[in-house]
Design an enzyme around this catalytic site. Structure first.
Site, mmCIF file in Angstrom:
data_model
loop_
_atom_site.group_PDB
_atom_site.id
_atom_site.type_symbol
_atom_site.label_atom_id
_atom_site.label_comp_id
_atom_site.label_asym_id
_atom_site.label_seq_id
_atom_site.Cartn_x
_atom_site.Cartn_y
_atom_site.Cartn_z
ATOM 1 N N ASN A 1 0.868 -1.176 0.000
ATOM 2 C CA ASN A 1 0.000 0.000 0.000
ATOM 3 C C ASN A 1 0.908 1.229 0.000
ATOM 4 O O ASN A 1 1.475 1.582 1.036
ATOM 5 C CB ASN A 1 -0.899 -0.038 1.243
ATOM 6 C CG ASN A 1 -1.874 1.122 1.268
ATOM 7 O OD1 ASN A 1 -1.811 2.018 0.429
ATOM 8 N ND2 ASN A 1 -2.766 1.109 2.236
ATOM 9 N N LYS B 1 3.134 0.748 3.260
ATOM 10 C CA LYS B 1 2.822 -0.322 4.210
ATOM 11 C C LYS B 1 2.885 -1.645 3.463
ATOM 12 O O LYS B 1 2.487 -1.703 2.294
ATOM 13 C CB LYS B 1 1.424 -0.145 4.785
ATOM 14 C CG LYS B 1 1.287 1.099 5.608
ATOM 15 C CD LYS B 1 -0.087 1.208 6.220
ATOM 16 C CE LYS B 1 -0.247 2.582 6.844
ATOM 17 N NZ LYS B 1 -1.580 3.091 6.795
ATOM 18 N N ARG C 1 -2.592 -2.166 -3.474
ATOM 19 C CA ARG C 1 -3.828 -1.407 -3.244
ATOM 20 C C ARG C 1 -3.811 -0.181 -4.162
ATOM 21 O O ARG C 1 -2.824 0.564 -4.197
ATOM 22 C CB ARG C 1 -3.899 -0.936 -1.799
ATOM 23 C CG ARG C 1 -5.113 -0.073 -1.578
ATOM 24 C CD ARG C 1 -5.068 0.653 -0.279
ATOM 25 N NE ARG C 1 -6.243 1.497 -0.164
ATOM 26 C CZ ARG C 1 -6.233 2.677 0.428
ATOM 27 N NH1 ARG C 1 -5.133 3.145 0.962
ATOM 28 N NH2 ARG C 1 -7.339 3.380 0.493
ATOM 29 N N HIS D 1 -13.277 2.755 0.005
ATOM 30 C CA HIS D 1 -13.311 1.733 1.073
ATOM 31 C C HIS D 1 -13.986 0.445 0.585
ATOM 32 O O HIS D 1 -14.486 -0.337 1.401
ATOM 33 C CB HIS D 1 -14.092 2.202 2.321
ATOM 34 C CG HIS D 1 -13.466 3.322 3.077
ATOM 35 N ND1 HIS D 1 -14.229 4.311 3.674
ATOM 36 C CD2 HIS D 1 -12.179 3.616 3.355
ATOM 37 C CE1 HIS D 1 -13.427 5.168 4.284
ATOM 38 N NE2 HIS D 1 -12.178 4.776 4.091
ATOM 39 N N HIS E 1 -18.060 1.837 7.711
ATOM 40 C CA HIS E 1 -16.607 1.893 7.895
ATOM 41 C C HIS E 1 -16.298 3.234 8.546
ATOM 42 O O HIS E 1 -16.343 4.282 7.898
ATOM 43 C CB HIS E 1 -15.902 1.749 6.537
ATOM 44 C CG HIS E 1 -14.405 1.824 6.636
ATOM 45 N ND1 HIS E 1 -13.581 0.726 6.459
ATOM 46 C CD2 HIS E 1 -13.577 2.866 6.912
ATOM 47 C CE1 HIS E 1 -12.321 1.100 6.621
ATOM 48 N NE2 HIS E 1 -12.296 2.385 6.892
ATOM 49 N N GLY F 1 -13.430 5.031 10.307
ATOM 50 C CA GLY F 1 -12.030 5.153 10.722
ATOM 51 C C GLY F 1 -11.690 6.627 10.717
ATOM 52 O O GLY F 1 -12.498 7.457 11.134
ATOM 53 N N ASN F 2 -10.503 6.945 10.209
ATOM 54 C CA ASN F 2 -10.197 8.353 10.002
ATOM 55 C C ASN F 2 -11.046 8.887 8.866
ATOM 56 O O ASN F 2 -11.649 9.941 8.957
ATOM 57 C CB ASN F 2 -8.722 8.484 9.657
ATOM 58 C CG ASN F 2 -8.045 9.415 10.608
ATOM 59 O OD1 ASN F 2 -8.639 10.393 11.051
ATOM 60 N ND2 ASN F 2 -6.814 9.102 10.923
ATOM 61 N N GLY F 3 -11.092 8.103 7.773
ATOM 62 C CA GLY F 3 -12.080 8.334 6.725
ATOM 63 C C GLY F 3 -13.299 7.491 7.059
ATOM 64 O O GLY F 3 -13.158 6.442 7.680
ATOM 65 N N ARG G 1 -12.281 15.642 7.381
ATOM 66 C CA ARG G 1 -13.094 16.039 6.219
ATOM 67 C C ARG G 1 -14.499 16.412 6.672
ATOM 68 O O ARG G 1 -15.057 15.786 7.576
ATOM 69 C CB ARG G 1 -13.190 14.897 5.206
ATOM 70 C CG ARG G 1 -11.872 14.541 4.574
ATOM 71 C CD ARG G 1 -12.092 13.543 3.444
ATOM 72 N NE ARG G 1 -10.838 12.921 3.074
ATOM 73 C CZ ARG G 1 -10.585 11.619 3.164
ATOM 74 N NH1 ARG G 1 -11.523 10.773 3.585
ATOM 75 N NH2 ARG G 1 -9.424 11.143 2.811
ATOM 76 N N GLU H 1 -15.097 -0.324 15.320
ATOM 77 C CA GLU H 1 -14.748 -1.536 16.071
ATOM 78 C C GLU H 1 -14.575 -1.259 17.558
ATOM 79 O O GLU H 1 -14.875 -2.119 18.384
ATOM 80 C CB GLU H 1 -13.422 -2.119 15.542
ATOM 81 C CG GLU H 1 -13.555 -2.781 14.186
ATOM 82 C CD GLU H 1 -12.186 -3.051 13.542
ATOM 83 O OE1 GLU H 1 -11.222 -3.319 14.280
ATOM 84 O OE2 GLU H 1 -12.105 -2.990 12.302
HETATM 85 P P1 ADP Z 1 -7.563 4.792 9.239
HETATM 86 O O1 ADP Z 1 -8.779 5.251 8.508
HETATM 87 O O2 ADP Z 1 -6.452 5.814 9.254
HETATM 88 O O3 ADP Z 1 -7.114 3.380 8.937
HETATM 89 P P2 ADP Z 1 -8.541 3.685 11.756
HETATM 90 O O4 ADP Z 1 -9.480 2.734 11.120
HETATM 91 O O5 ADP Z 1 -7.381 3.158 12.521
HETATM 92 O O6 ADP Z 1 -8.025 4.802 10.757
HETATM 93 O O7 ADP Z 1 -9.403 4.611 12.741
HETATM 94 C C1 ADP Z 1 -8.842 5.684 13.423
HETATM 95 C C2 ADP Z 1 -9.886 6.261 14.374
HETATM 96 O O8 ADP Z 1 -10.326 5.232 15.267
HETATM 97 C C3 ADP Z 1 -9.351 7.400 15.234
HETATM 98 O O9 ADP Z 1 -10.308 8.457 15.265
HETATM 99 C C4 ADP Z 1 -9.250 6.770 16.606
HETATM 100 O O10 ADP Z 1 -9.466 7.707 17.618
HETATM 101 C C5 ADP Z 1 -10.376 5.779 16.588
HETATM 102 N N1 ADP Z 1 -10.177 4.740 17.617
HETATM 103 C C6 ADP Z 1 -9.286 3.741 17.615
HETATM 104 N N2 ADP Z 1 -9.379 3.026 18.771
HETATM 105 C C7 ADP Z 1 -10.365 3.609 19.496
HETATM 106 C C8 ADP Z 1 -10.955 3.369 20.791
HETATM 107 N N3 ADP Z 1 -10.531 2.363 21.552
HETATM 108 N N4 ADP Z 1 -11.950 4.178 21.187
HETATM 109 C C9 ADP Z 1 -12.367 5.190 20.424
HETATM 110 N N5 ADP Z 1 -11.864 5.469 19.205
HETATM 111 C C10 ADP Z 1 -10.874 4.702 18.747
#
Ligand code: ADP
Length: 381
Positions: free
Chosen positions: A7, A14, A60, A149, A177, A179-181, A210, A303
């Protein structure tokens, strides 16, 4: 058989090495902050002495435009198509191409496969992927909704189907999904029929940095009244908005939650907005699908944050999404159900695994190449 998954981004690379007999991730690592002071490399090796050759490399690739509805063996034509899609993903595709070319020099003898974030959403119908702009913009410029995604949505939808006791391709429901996105997908019998990201990952939900959906007239307003340039507005919407922009604290949900717990009002507001916008999309996708077997949560927030899942889901009980406080609690890991047994629509947490999907797609292309060359030699060609 070992498959390397790569990636390559703008400032990080990565990698994961999979043993496909066990589907175990036997080694991996990353190089971060490439080209900056403080660049960092990490490598993890799960042990074992048997060192096989890499049989293929899976890459990727964020944007596959309309050309790619599934993974593709990288040929000069495929490389050119990835390059043509760069106008749609200028922050991603050019870096993937650098990675592909470097990896091909390093592993010249093995097949290289591209797996696209957009491919899973190519099943969206026109009513979902077209913007109500003059039609020529779609015909001539391919301005439409693509969604991202896709590898993650496909993986968790497949796992959800299995958890519900069905074939992998037979899931009807919503995947979140977060995450950050962040993006949601509406999935009908295993096919994506709508998703919240659009031409770019900026559309849809509120994210780490965003904005997600806004009135596009805000852009004209900022240009006319605040004299911001287009690159400044781009930066504002992609990198300074979302959780970070509203809270003023961080793009990281955990830090925003900590600030809110200490009484920071903007942090509280940011959490409320985030949950509200996910909830609106869940409601929209229930209407799109007409029925849903389950709603699935994945990625960092989906998650791990029981608090955010509760904020999103609690007001939806009367629509048939009934959260179980005990099953939703923090500190649990792995695939699990978080709804009450009587909930008409089941609620699931499923850790995503995009790298494994890329490794499997790469293996499948390898196998189909092998069987077609067997067929050719059986026919004497
Ligand atoms: P990316 O999109 O960069 O792969 P991730 O899927 O790792 O990102 O998600 C990152 C987000 O998940 C961040 O906002 C982080 O705060 C949140 N996060 C990760 N673990 C926890 C947790 N235990 N409780 C709350 N938020 C979490």
């Amino acid at each position: 058989m070992q498959i390397l998954v790569l990636n390559c981004g703008s400032s990080s690379v990565k990698y994961h090495l999979f043993d496909m007999q066990t589907e175990r991730d036997v080694a991996g690592g990353m190089v971060e902050r490439i080209g900056e002071v403080g660049a960092l490399a990490m490598h993890r090796w799960a042990g074992g002495s048997a060192r096989e050759e890499v049989a293929a490399v899976g890459h990727r690739v964020v944007h596959g435009g309309e050309r790619f509805v599934q993974a593709a063996l990288i040929t000069p034509q495929v490389e050119q198509s990835i390059e043509e899609c760069a106008a749609l993903a200028p922050l991603h595709n050019p870096h993937h191409l650098v990675g592909i070319r470097a990896a091909r020099q390093f592993f010249p003898q093995v097949p290289h496969v591209a797996v696209f974030d957009t491919a899973f959403h190519q099943s969206m119908p026109e009513r979902a992927f077209l913007y109500p702009l003059p039609y020529e913009f779609y015909q001539e410029q391919r301005i439409r909704r693509y969604g991202f995604h896709g590898t993650s949505h496909r993986y968790v939808a497949g796992r959800a189907a299995r958890l519900l006791g069905r074939d992998q391709d037979d899931f009807t429901g919503i995947t979140c999904h977060l995450g950050n996105g962040c993006s949601l997908a509406a999935i009908e019998e295993g096919r994506s029929v709508d998703t919240s990201m659009g031409l770019t990952p900026l559309e849809g939900l509120m994210m780490g940095t965003r904005s997600g959906d806004i009135d596009p007239a805000i852009i004209f307003h900022l240009a006319a009244q605040e004299k911001l340039t287009l690159p400044q507005i781009d930066q504002l919407l992609n990198s300074q908005s979302g959780l970070l922009g509203v809270s003023g604290v961080s793009n990281d949900l955990r830090q925003v939650q900590e600030a809110a717990a200490e009484g920071n009002h903007r942090a509280e507001l940011a959490l409320e907005l985030y949950a509200y916008r996910v909830r609106k999309y869940i409601g929209a996708y229930l209407a799109v699908l007409g029925r849903a077997e389950a709603v699935v949560f994945t990625a960092g927030v989906g998650e791990h944050s029981s608090q955010m899942r509760r904020c999103i889901l609690e007001p939806l009980a009367s629509l048939g999404l009934v959260l179980d406080a005990e099953r939703n609690r923090d500190g649990l890991a792995g695939e699990r159900e978080i709804s009450q047994p009587s909930s008409p629509i089941r609620l699931l947490v499923i850790p995503t695994n995009e790298e494994l999907v890329i490794a499997r797609d790469t293996r499948d292309i390898l196998r189909s190449r092998a069987s077609s060359s067997l067929l050719r030699s059986a026919h004497g060609r």
